[in-house]
Design an enzyme around this catalytic site. Structure first.
Site, mmCIF file in Angstrom:
data_model
loop_
_atom_site.group_PDB
_atom_site.id
_atom_site.type_symbol
_atom_site.label_atom_id
_atom_site.label_comp_id
_atom_site.label_asym_id
_atom_site.label_seq_id
_atom_site.Cartn_x
_atom_site.Cartn_y
_atom_site.Cartn_z
ATOM 1 N N LYS A 245 0.813 -1.212 0.000
ATOM 2 C CA LYS A 245 0.000 0.000 0.000
ATOM 3 C C LYS A 245 0.848 1.264 0.000
ATOM 4 C CE LYS A 245 -4.341 -1.795 1.820
ATOM 5 N NZ LYS A 245 -5.361 -1.746 2.902
ATOM 6 N N ARG A 279 -3.628 -10.204 5.029
ATOM 7 C CA ARG A 279 -4.210 -10.217 3.676
ATOM 8 C C ARG A 279 -3.158 -9.655 2.734
ATOM 9 N NH1 ARG A 279 -6.784 -6.618 0.287
ATOM 10 N NH2 ARG A 279 -8.402 -7.502 -1.092
#
Length: 295
Positions: A245, A279
């Site tokens: 991210k 995740r």
């Protein structure tokens, strides 16, 4: 950690688990996660299992900042094509048998109640992964209650289009996330009562929503307070999704393609702080982290 499925079966896990991502979208922020066509989806499922994944998350709507709108019809069309392939490949690999202890749960990444309901009731998904925590579709918590599905409840403000303008937290981002979880868990209890759902409830998993309606600084403040989140909700597994991210690659002045090392470092810290599920896009590297943390 235990995961109670909607049929009452309970999956028991030892240590942190790795959830591999399959994005059946053309515009997910990390191009390496995009997957289209039956052969590619089957290959991705096999890769996740071979590399140590124990859960699979399937998404058909990119929730990156400023993501374009995808209609419910298009989202469901993508999932209707992908989920049977994912589950069929898991079955072929012997990974959908609860009695043998080899059952890989499949989550569907959607904030739409009708899409989630179809994926659970008709397409074989096990878990509803809702990035809005029940805030973008007023029917979502009722669907969770009626289907008794495991539910990933994530913190976010606004929509993918607007979330990065909604980062004002007067009492601090951690307190805001804790308050949100408490509010939505109470709302879910009310949904179970309202719908008169009987039988056992699916497990609720909490996701702080790193990267959603949070600045880089707020992301790291929240990350450092994972133990506080765990102590506030000790009975609920915590999922951490920070894979590649912008909180990683912008800090390192790079891009998502070059954010694997930073991801692995944060994954190790997350597990050390109490995260039960990672995740990720890169399953092998995350599984290596988890295995090293067990030693």
């Amino acid at each position: 950690m235990e995961l109670q499925l909607r049929n009452g079966n309970v999956l028991k896990y030892d240590g942190a688990q790795v959830m591999g991502i399959i994005n059946v979208t053309p515009d997910s922020f990390f191009s390496g996660s995009r997957c289209s066509g039956e052969a590619n989806i089957r290959a991705r499922v096999s890769e996740i299992i071979e590399e140590g994944g124990t859960m699979v998350d399937v998404g058909a709507y990119s929730t990156r900042p400023d993501a374009d709108e995808v209609s419910a019809e298009e989202e469901l069309s993508r999932l209707s094509a992908a989920l049977p392939v994912v589950i069929g490949q898991l079955e072929a690999l012997g990974c959908r048998d609860v009695t043998s202890g080899r059952y890989v749960a499949v989550s569907v990444d959607t904030f739409r109640a009708d899409v989630a309901n179809t994926c659970i009731e008709s397409l074989g998904a096990d878990i509803i992964n809702d990035v809005s925590g029940g805030m973008l579709d007023e029917k979502m918590l009722d669907v969770v209650a009626e289907t008794r599905s495991p539910y990933i409840l994530m913190h976010m403000r606004g929509t993918p289009k607007t979330m990065q303008t909604l980062t004002d937290y007067p009492d601090g981002v951690t307190n805001a996330v804790i308050d949100f979880f408490a509010q939505q868990l109470e709302a879910l209890d009310e949904a179970y009562e309202r719908t008169g759902s009987s039988g056992s409830r699916g497990t609720v998993i909490l996701d702080p929503g790193f990267g959603f309606a949070k600045t880089i600084e707020q992301n790291y403040q929240l990350f450092g307070n994972i133990p506080a989140l765990k102590s506030s909700f000790p009975d609920y597994p915590l999922l951490v999704g920070i894979s590649r991210k912008s909180m990683i690659y912008k800090l390192l002045d790079t891009d998502a393609d070059h954010a694997l090392n930073g991801t692995s470092i944060l994954n190790a810290l997350a597990v050390a702080s109490g995260a039960e599920i990672l995740r990720v896009h890169d399953v092998k590297e995350a599984a290596d982290v988890v295995n090293q943390m067990k030693k």
